[in-house]
Scaffold this active site. Structure first.
Site, mmCIF file in Angstrom:
data_model
loop_
_atom_site.group_PDB
_atom_site.id
_atom_site.type_symbol
_atom_site.label_atom_id
_atom_site.label_comp_id
_atom_site.label_asym_id
_atom_site.label_seq_id
_atom_site.Cartn_x
_atom_site.Cartn_y
_atom_site.Cartn_z
ATOM 1 N N ASP A 1 0.820 -1.207 0.000
ATOM 2 C CA ASP A 1 0.000 0.000 0.000
ATOM 3 C C ASP A 1 0.851 1.252 0.000
ATOM 4 O O ASP A 1 0.427 2.312 -0.427
ATOM 5 C CB ASP A 1 -0.908 0.006 1.226
ATOM 6 C CG ASP A 1 -0.094 0.106 2.515
ATOM 7 O OD1 ASP A 1 0.892 -0.634 2.634
ATOM 8 O OD2 ASP A 1 -0.450 0.906 3.392
ATOM 9 N N ARG B 1 6.553 4.166 5.063
ATOM 10 C CA ARG B 1 6.274 4.256 6.486
ATOM 11 C C ARG B 1 6.265 2.861 7.121
ATOM 12 O O ARG B 1 6.614 1.862 6.490
ATOM 13 C CB ARG B 1 4.952 4.993 6.715
ATOM 14 C CG ARG B 1 3.720 4.258 6.214
ATOM 15 C CD ARG B 1 2.512 5.166 6.243
ATOM 16 N NE ARG B 1 1.292 4.492 5.821
ATOM 17 C CZ ARG B 1 0.269 5.101 5.231
ATOM 18 N NH1 ARG B 1 0.338 6.400 4.969
ATOM 19 N NH2 ARG B 1 -0.814 4.420 4.901
ATOM 20 N N ASP B 2 5.837 2.810 8.361
ATOM 21 C CA ASP B 2 5.836 1.542 9.100
ATOM 22 C C ASP B 2 4.590 0.724 8.753
ATOM 23 O O ASP B 2 3.771 0.425 9.608
ATOM 24 C CB ASP B 2 5.904 1.815 10.609
ATOM 25 C CG ASP B 2 4.778 2.717 11.087
ATOM 26 O OD1 ASP B 2 4.166 3.413 10.248
ATOM 27 O OD2 ASP B 2 4.502 2.726 12.306
ATOM 28 N N GLU B 3 4.483 0.362 7.470
ATOM 29 C CA GLU B 3 3.321 -0.404 7.000
ATOM 30 C C GLU B 3 3.783 -1.338 5.886
ATOM 31 O O GLU B 3 4.100 -2.483 6.116
ATOM 32 C CB GLU B 3 2.222 0.555 6.527
ATOM 33 C CG GLU B 3 0.857 -0.094 6.452
ATOM 34 C CD GLU B 3 -0.254 0.939 6.429
ATOM 35 O OE1 GLU B 3 -1.379 0.564 6.082
ATOM 36 O OE2 GLU B 3 -0.003 2.128 6.751
ATOM 37 N N ASP C 1 -6.479 -1.943 -2.042
ATOM 38 C CA ASP C 1 -5.633 -1.198 -2.964
ATOM 39 C C ASP C 1 -5.313 -2.038 -4.199
ATOM 40 O O ASP C 1 -5.362 -1.552 -5.337
ATOM 41 C CB ASP C 1 -4.319 -0.796 -2.281
ATOM 42 C CG ASP C 1 -4.524 -0.023 -0.997
ATOM 43 O OD1 ASP C 1 -5.309 -0.491 -0.143
ATOM 44 O OD2 ASP C 1 -3.898 1.027 -0.829
ATOM 45 N N TRP D 1 -12.403 -4.914 -0.052
ATOM 46 C CA TRP D 1 -11.066 -5.410 0.250
ATOM 47 C C TRP D 1 -11.050 -6.932 0.040
ATOM 48 O O TRP D 1 -10.273 -7.433 -0.771
ATOM 49 C CB TRP D 1 -10.670 -5.037 1.676
ATOM 50 C CG TRP D 1 -10.025 -3.696 1.787
ATOM 51 C CD1 TRP D 1 -8.728 -3.437 2.081
ATOM 52 C CD2 TRP D 1 -10.646 -2.409 1.578
ATOM 53 N NE1 TRP D 1 -8.488 -2.076 2.078
ATOM 54 C CE2 TRP D 1 -9.651 -1.425 1.767
ATOM 55 C CE3 TRP D 1 -11.940 -1.995 1.252
ATOM 56 C CZ2 TRP D 1 -9.905 -0.061 1.633
ATOM 57 C CZ3 TRP D 1 -12.204 -0.620 1.121
ATOM 58 C CH2 TRP D 1 -11.193 0.313 1.309
ATOM 59 N N GLU E 1 -1.638 8.998 -1.695
ATOM 60 C CA GLU E 1 -2.666 8.274 -0.953
ATOM 61 C C GLU E 1 -3.945 9.095 -0.834
ATOM 62 O O GLU E 1 -5.050 8.557 -0.922
ATOM 63 C CB GLU E 1 -2.144 7.937 0.447
ATOM 64 C CG GLU E 1 -3.120 7.187 1.330
ATOM 65 C CD GLU E 1 -2.521 6.815 2.669
ATOM 66 O OE1 GLU E 1 -3.024 5.851 3.286
ATOM 67 O OE2 GLU E 1 -1.543 7.462 3.101
ATOM 68 N N HIS F 1 1.341 5.981 -3.242
ATOM 69 C CA HIS F 1 0.317 4.961 -3.263
ATOM 70 C C HIS F 1 0.020 4.660 -4.735
ATOM 71 O O HIS F 1 0.602 5.261 -5.628
ATOM 72 C CB HIS F 1 -0.948 5.473 -2.571
ATOM 73 C CG HIS F 1 -1.193 4.861 -1.225
ATOM 74 N ND1 HIS F 1 -0.267 4.913 -0.215
ATOM 75 C CD2 HIS F 1 -2.255 4.198 -0.714
ATOM 76 C CE1 HIS F 1 -0.752 4.304 0.865
ATOM 77 N NE2 HIS F 1 -1.957 3.854 0.577
#
Length: 907
Positions: free
Chosen positions: A476, A480-482, A489, A542, A754, A775
């Site tokens: 996604d 960052r921390d993801e 997505d 999703w 995003e 994104h």
């Protein structure tokens, strides 16, 4: 002189005949070019026909497959037009063997091609018993806080002439490996990310050229990676296990027929080296002073190293790699080096990319150089990392001595355009810094250009959003921390992805993990692989990834196997929705809804485009059911077709009762509500005209702006085109104020954001808690740009572009749109230009396909092709006038149409 002229004439005739000769080219095995390490017992072959003639169709083929000098399959002449996914039907394939294959074809002009140049494929280890290696772990007590990267080494002798040598390798964690100091392969972050407990991929490498006569050394470095590193939220760690382990097997075949196998076992030695810390989110620390110089070479003294420890890990989850690995791609040099108002030394690479920076530095032993990464600068021009949240995204390099050294990470990556450099005691030099883009090695397939430079930049951003986030899984965000495989997505962008790159195997691998991680009740996790745990699943739009992506891959590539492999997963998801419904209405559970829809900060007059989440759920319930029915028809599951067709009718009836007022309004009056209802045929024919008018009125009420979020945006322009509102779709595309696709472009974006307003007009930012500048979800407009603006599409009676549709929609003040798409049959292209009252339209159709082409004209007589009337060209069949287009049928070839005295048709 006459002899020379005759010779020249004969040469030219030979050259012309040779050029026009029917040929087979671009041979693929399981969609890959000469793959090494496949574990498919009946691989599928594909090839392209090359011919300068028009209307060329294959009528028959012949394939031969050899292993060495032994023939293992000769198909004989097969009367068929199949040139994609032709199944191997020869002798049983053996593990670790290299097979060579060739094909020749016959066409509808009674011409026979010569045999193609040979292609090959090499099998992996087809049976668990073929593994002789043991899993091994470090033999020393690990530092459980910093977790320095383990090193493993093994020496062996080879004193005969080698015919071939093949390595099979995987890890719990990530690995890099070498023989005699030479890196094996050019893949990174291997073995990639899968649902490890169910599916752990291993890689196969031909290392014949790396082994020398005499002593040899194998060196392997491991990193924690996705397996046990920090992944997910709240410092989530050790998701798949606390261990870090290696599985390595080298099979050598000598010219005298003997073999040798070198396997990971307790005779290997283990230690640590210069990689002192490596985490995906936080970055990597390399202390060059701790490098064990020469450890990858034979003769190194490893007496102080610990013997590796055997581990009892499973082999049953091992599977050969089917997708393209992550590799290095584009490189970027600094476009600007500057000092920020805060006094920081910063480098701008001019492109938001995903990867890392290689640096050359010189200083004193013990000097520490820190490279921090950021996507944007704040409004004052300072380095901005707040949107990275907990991810440190820092690489630290500690120098060994006073000589120039080069550094780059191994087991991390970053999303960035800017880097901050700390610790250097000299001015930054452009030549010492290179940004390297990393992404899965998918072949580029699409090109798209227009007469509008902003739209061209948008296409650039869509492509770079895909590159940055297609790193083994469809993430996604990359910074960052993801960096998780969010299913929503991926599904909204999946069709667009097929135009930019060949994502066939990329998604074929990922959807296997969808099925593997699907919950027992049929619910699908929010992210795949699922690192968020039980209960994090079942959201509409999703979880529908389980039906949407298999169907989109079938449309784009014509691969029934994806439908067959995923069918039980598709069905389980539909059955889950059914189980949660009452009276055929799904109105329960958590849903993300139309994520990041238009929402003004100070919404005092109800301008926020909030769409009822259960209305959305009902629409996707119907859509997934329809896709399941489609798949059941393809797979000849007649009982399921009947069962789910009945269910679909009930779902739509329930929608009408619950969400449509007596005056035919939807209970949510948003763009997304009307788009989904219209796109998924939730409304009967007699209600659609008024519904689309209400959609258009809504768009106009927002001054020709969209208000859709993740779930409405992909279908918005498609719905407008379907109901003859191209002019409104073009207004939305060309809108350049917030919210719009071009607003980020005008704000300097080089990727898709995003949020529609990740950076506001005053250069302030949206909420840093969720504000990625790389994104790809809103890049789903690319699908409409290819399929509608340029008009390239596939019919469902010939998926994978076997039967091509070319229907460009002219409008939006564009004077030129051109697109190309590489398919398994060859290149398709569609271009239109407006020159006064004349429309020029160029079309290219590959051999062994047919096309239905729509030319914007009032009458056949208005059109010429290469200065000839259509009626005089035998390869072109006129089939009628349809909604402002002349409809024709044609076969392969390059065509140049001119429409005279014709104004473009715009609805």
């Amino acid at each position: 002189m006459k002899k020379i002229s005759i010779f020249l004439l004969l040469f030219l005739l030979f050259a012309m005949n040779g050029h026009a000769q029917l040929k087979c080219d671009k041979l693929l095995t399981e969609n890959l070019d000469n793959p090494i390490g496949i574990d498919v017992l009946q691989p599928r072959f594909s090839w392209q026909l090359l011919s300068d003639k028009r209307n060329i169709l294959q009528t028959a083929y012949e394939i031969k497959v050899n292993e060495g000098k032994q023939n293992v399959w000769s198909s004989g002449k097969i009367n068929s037009d199949s040139s994609v996914y032709v199944i191997y039907k020869g002798a049983l394939l053996q593990s670790g063997k290299k097979y060579q294959w060739q094909v020749r074809v016959w066409d509808n002009e009674n011409e026979t091609s010569i045999w193609s140049a040979p292609a090959f494929f090499q099998t992996a280890l087809l049976n668990v018993s073929d593994w002789k290696a043991k899993w091994i772990e470090p033999g020393y007590a690990e530092d459980t806080l910093m977790r320095p990267s383990p090193l493993f080494r093994k020496e062996f002798s080879s004193n005969k002439k080698i015919v071939n040598a093949v390595v099979y390798i995987t890890a719990h964690g990530l690995y890099e490996t070498s023989i005699n100091g030479e890196r094996i392969g050019n893949a990174y972050l291997t073995p990639g990310w899968t649902s490890y407990k169910t599916r752990l991929q291993y890689q196969t490498y031909d290392v014949t050229n790396l082994i020398k006569n005499g002593n040899n050394a194998i060196g392997v470095t491991l990193g924690s990676g996705w397996y046990r590193g920090i992944i997910g939220f709240n410092d989530n760690i050790n998701v798949y296990g606390k261990d870090i382990a290696l599985l390595f097997q080298l099979n050598i075949t000598y010219s005298d027929g003997s073999t040798q196998t070198i396997t990971s076992d307790n005779t290997w030695k283990s230690s640590t080296g210069e990689v002192r810390y490596a985490e995906i989110y936080n970055g990597e620390t390399i202390d060059a002073r701790l490098d064990k110089t020469g450890w990858q070479l034979p003769g190194y003294n490893d007496k102080e190293w610990s013997n590796a420890k055997p581990a009892d890990f499973s082999f049953s989850n091992l599977t050969a790699t089917i997708n393209e690995p992550v590799r290095k791609h584009e490189t970027f040099k600094p476009v600007r080096i500057f000092t920020t108002p805060k006094g920081e030394q910063v480098i701008d690479f001019g492109q938001n990319l995903v990867g890392w920076v290689t640096i050359k530095v010189k200083g004193k032993a013990g000097d520490s150089v820190k490279i921090s990464h950021a996507e944007v600068l704040d409004k004052k021009g300072n380095f901005y990392t707040e949107n990275l949240r907990a991810a440190k995204a820092e690489d630290i390099y500690i120098l060994k001595d006073d000589k120039e050294e080069m550094f780059e990470p191994h087991f991390t990556w970053h999303g960035f355009q800017f880097i901050k450099v700390e610790g250097l005691h000299e001015d930054l030099k452009p030549g010492n810094f290179t940004a390297v883009a990393l992404y899965s090695d998918m072949q580029p397939t699409g090109t798209f250009t227009t007469s509008d430079t902003l739209i061209n930049h948008l296409q650039h951003n869509i492509q770079w959003g895909q590159k940055g986030n297609f790193l083994d899984v469809p993430t996604d965000c990359p910074q960052r921390d993801e960096r998780l495989g969010w299913t929503g997505d991926a599904q909204v962008f999946s069709r667009t992805a097929t135009f930019n790159m060949n994502v066939h195997n990329f998604f074929a691998k990922w959807v296997k993990d969808i099925a593997a991680d699907q919950f027992a009740d049929g619910s699908v996790p929010f992210v795949i692989p699922n690192v968020l745990g039980a209960g994090a699943g079942g959201s509409t739009g999703w979880a529908d990834v389980s039906t949407i992506i298999p169907w989109n891959m079938y449309l784009a590539y014509g691969d029934k196997n994806i439908l067959a492999n995923q069918y039980s997963s598709m069905k389980a998801w539909v059955d889950y929705m059914k189980s949660k419904s009452e009276n055929n209405l799904w109105q329960s559970g958590f849903h993300f809804g139309d994520w990041l829809f238009y929402h003004p900060q100070d919404d005092n007059d109800g301008r926020a485009a909030v769409t009822d989440k259960y209305l959305i759920a009902q629409c996707f319930y119907a859509h997934s059911t329809q896709l399941l029915i489609n798949a059941a028809k393809i797979l000849n599951k007649d009982d399921d077709v009947q069962t789910y067709s009945t269910l679909l009718q009930k779902i739509k009836e329930a929608f009408l009762k619950e969400y449509v007022t007596p005056n035919s309004r939807l209970v949510s009056g948003t763009q997304t509500a009307y788009v989904l209802a219209l796109n998924f045929d939730m409304l009967p024919d007699n209600l659609r005209t008024q519904a689309v008018k209400r959609l258009v009125e809504n768009i106009e009420d927002y001054d020709d702006h969209l208000t859709t979020g993740f779930l409405g945006t992909p279908y918005l322009c498609h719905v407008l085109t379907r109901f003859d509102y191209d002019s409104i779709a073009y207004k939305l595309l060309l809108q350049d104020t917030y919210p719009s696709w071009l607003y980020p472009v005008k704000m300097g974006a080089t990727t898709i954001w995003e949020r529609w307003d990740g950076k506001r007009p005053d250069s302030s930012f949206e909420n840093a808690g969720m504000n990625s500048f790389n994104h790809y979800a809103y890049g789903a407009i690319g699908d409409w740009m290819y399929r509608t603006m340029a008009g390239i599409d596939t019919y469902e009676d010939g998926v994978g572009y076997k039967h091509i549709k070319i229907q460009p929609h002219i409008g939006g003040k564009f004077t030129n749109v051109a697109a190309g798409l590489q398919t398994y049959y060859g290149k398709i292209s569609s271009e239109w230009k407006i020159n006064g009252d004349t429309i020029l339209m160029n079309v290219e159709i590959p051999a062994n396909t047919t096309a239905t082409v729509f030319i914007p004209a009032k009458d056949e007589a208005d059109i010429t092709e290469n200065n000839q009337s259509l009626s005089s060209i035998k390869e072109i069949k006129f089939s009628g006038i349809e909604n402002g287009y002349v409809k024709i049928e044609l076969g392969s070839g390059v065509y140049h149409f001119i429409v005279n005295s014709q104004q473009p048709t715009v609805h």
